[in-house]
Write a protein that holds these residues in place. Sequence first.
Motif, PDB file in Angstrom:
ATOM      1  N   ALA A 122       6.827   3.694 -12.282  1.00 56.50           N
ATOM      2  CA  ALA A 122       7.553   2.453 -12.042  1.00 56.50           C
ATOM      3  C   ALA A 122       8.893   2.730 -11.395  1.00 56.50           C
ATOM      4  N   VAL A 123       9.552   3.820 -11.831  1.00 54.95           N
ATOM      5  CA  VAL A 123      10.845   4.156 -11.260  1.00 54.95           C
ATOM      6  C   VAL A 123      10.697   4.660  -9.847  1.00 54.95           C
ATOM      7  N   ALA A 124       9.694   5.489  -9.596  1.00 53.03           N
ATOM      8  CA  ALA A 124       9.538   6.106  -8.270  1.00 53.03           C
ATOM      9  C   ALA A 124       9.038   5.099  -7.234  1.00 53.03           C
ATOM     10  N   GLY A 125       7.924   4.380  -7.476  1.00 56.82           N
ATOM     11  CA  GLY A 125       7.310   3.508  -6.471  1.00 56.82           C
ATOM     12  C   GLY A 125       7.471   2.038  -6.717  1.00 56.82           C
ATOM     13  N   GLY A 126       7.922   1.585  -7.796  1.00 58.72           N
ATOM     14  CA  GLY A 126       8.027   0.178  -8.113  1.00 58.72           C
ATOM     15  C   GLY A 126       6.675  -0.398  -8.475  1.00 58.72           C
ATOM     16  N   ASP A 127       6.651  -1.726  -8.741  1.00 57.02           N
ATOM     17  CA  ASP A 127       5.407  -2.397  -9.112  1.00 57.02           C
ATOM     18  C   ASP A 127       4.575  -2.645  -7.846  1.00 57.02           C
ATOM     19  N   PRO A 128       3.316  -2.171  -7.718  1.00 59.33           N
ATOM     20  CA  PRO A 128       2.518  -2.357  -6.484  1.00 59.33           C
ATOM     21  C   PRO A 128       1.956  -3.758  -6.310  1.00 59.33           C
ATOM     22  N   ALA A 129       1.964  -4.614  -7.310  1.00 55.13           N
ATOM     23  CA  ALA A 129       1.351  -5.940  -7.208  1.00 55.13           C
ATOM     24  C   ALA A 129       2.040  -6.832  -6.153  1.00 55.13           C
ATOM     25  N   PRO A 130       3.380  -6.963  -6.120  1.00 59.81           N
ATOM     26  CA  PRO A 130       3.999  -7.820  -5.085  1.00 59.81           C
ATOM     27  C   PRO A 130       3.709  -7.356  -3.666  1.00 59.81           C
ATOM     28  N   ALA A 131       3.718  -6.056  -3.416  1.00 62.76           N
ATOM     29  CA  ALA A 131       3.430  -5.553  -2.073  1.00 62.76           C
ATOM     30  C   ALA A 131       1.993  -5.869  -1.666  1.00 62.76           C
ATOM     31  N   ALA A 132       1.052  -5.698  -2.583  1.00 56.31           N
ATOM     32  CA  ALA A 132      -0.349  -6.012  -2.279  1.00 56.31           C
ATOM     33  C   ALA A 132      -0.526  -7.499  -2.007  1.00 56.31           C
ATOM     34  N   TRP A 133       0.180  -8.364  -2.753  1.00 52.37           N
ATOM     35  CA  TRP A 133       0.069  -9.812  -2.531  1.00 52.37           C
ATOM     36  C   TRP A 133       0.656 -10.216  -1.170  1.00 52.37           C
ATOM     37  N   THR A 134       1.748  -9.578  -0.784  1.00 55.17           N
ATOM     38  CA  THR A 134       2.344  -9.856   0.534  1.00 55.17           C
ATOM     39  C   THR A 134       1.406  -9.456   1.655  1.00 55.17           C
ATOM     40  N   GLU A 135       0.780  -8.281   1.529  1.00 53.41           N
ATOM     41  CA  GLU A 135      -0.186  -7.854   2.537  1.00 53.41           C
ATOM     42  C   GLU A 135      -1.390  -8.790   2.593  1.00 53.41           C
ATOM     43  N   TYR A 136      -1.815  -9.280   1.450  1.00 53.51           N
ATOM     44  CA  TYR A 136      -2.945 -10.209   1.414  1.00 53.51           C
ATOM     45  C   TYR A 136      -2.597 -11.520   2.118  1.00 53.51           C
ATOM     46  N   LEU A 137      -1.413 -12.061   1.884  1.00 49.86           N
ATOM     47  CA  LEU A 137      -0.995 -13.297   2.549  1.00 49.86           C
ATOM     48  C   LEU A 137      -0.902 -13.120   4.059  1.00 49.86           C
ATOM     49  N   ALA A 138      -0.367 -11.971   4.499  1.00 48.84           N
ATOM     50  CA  ALA A 138      -0.267 -11.726   5.939  1.00 48.84           C
ATOM     51  C   ALA A 138      -1.648 -11.648   6.582  1.00 48.84           C
ATOM     52  N   ALA A 139      -2.573 -10.947   5.920  1.00 52.00           N
ATOM     53  CA  ALA A 139      -3.937 -10.855   6.452  1.00 52.00           C
ATOM     54  C   ALA A 139      -4.627 -12.221   6.469  1.00 52.00           C
ATOM     55  N   ALA A 140      -4.378 -13.035   5.426  1.00 48.36           N
ATOM     56  CA  ALA A 140      -4.982 -14.371   5.389  1.00 48.36           C
ATOM     57  C   ALA A 140      -4.445 -15.245   6.513  1.00 48.36           C
ATOM     58  N   ARG A 141      -3.123 -15.175   6.779  1.00 45.67           N
ATOM     59  CA  ARG A 141      -2.549 -15.955   7.890  1.00 45.67           C
ATOM     60  C   ARG A 141      -3.115 -15.491   9.228  1.00 45.67           C
ATOM     61  N   GLN A 142      -3.231 -14.196   9.407  1.00 47.48           N
ATOM     62  CA  GLN A 142      -3.789 -13.677  10.664  1.00 47.48           C
ATOM     63  C   GLN A 142      -5.236 -14.117  10.853  1.00 47.48           C
ATOM     64  N   LEU A 143      -6.010 -14.068   9.787  1.00 46.91           N
ATOM     65  CA  LEU A 143      -7.408 -14.496   9.862  1.00 46.91           C
ATOM     66  C   LEU A 143      -7.510 -15.986  10.158  1.00 46.91           C
TER      67      LEU A 143
END
Length: 253
Positions: free
Chosen positions: A36-57
Amino acid sequence: MSRSGARSRAAHAGPGRQRSAAGPPSGRPDGAASEAVAGGDPAPAAWTEYLAAARQLDGVRRDAATAAGEQARSVQAAREELTAVRARLASQETRLRELGVPPISLVPTPPELTEAARSMAGGPAAVLAALRAARGRADAADAALTARGLPRLAAWPARPRNLLLYGPLALLVPLLQVALFVTTGTGAASVAALLCGLPMPAMAFAAGWLGVGRLFPPAEGGRVDRTARLGALVCLVPAVLVSAGLLLAMLAG
């Protein structure tokens, strides 16, 4: 063992037990804490990538739907244009055969077919453009055929072409008035001809107006250039000059 010795042992053993219960020091994170200290929580980054892919699609889907709709409209317009052009060409072929044109001259040559196929190789939009160009040529051919023996005059500019109709009509009645005056003199016939000739410019203009529209029809969707001001001037000036001259001659006689 005495109570004082037990208390001293508990005092020496207490800090060690407290450190072991508190866990490792804060400078040595373990497991999930270090991730958690080194990389942070991966859930927000994955959700942002999902929204970007959905908008592109969704953008790709909208573009594809727009292109498909435009292509469908082009295909429908091309079909309607093809039906109209075929009907026009059929009627023109019949009229040309009646005029004595050889049937071999009405069949396209292989180079013409190759050029037509090349111009329509770009899809429905290119086919529609080629059909519209063919309809324009059919309109020009119809105008030439409707000119009734005056195909060259139909290609003239509007002013000199229309002058060939307005001019003779404007001179017809004044010439008759002059001829009647010369033969009868200042009699009742000349006076009657002079009075009857007053409304003739309007009639000559109306006849020229109708003749221009009849002999030189416009292309489909266009308007006939009748040059109304020129026609009215041409029809009025000879009548006024001749009427004034005859009136003066009658008064002098």
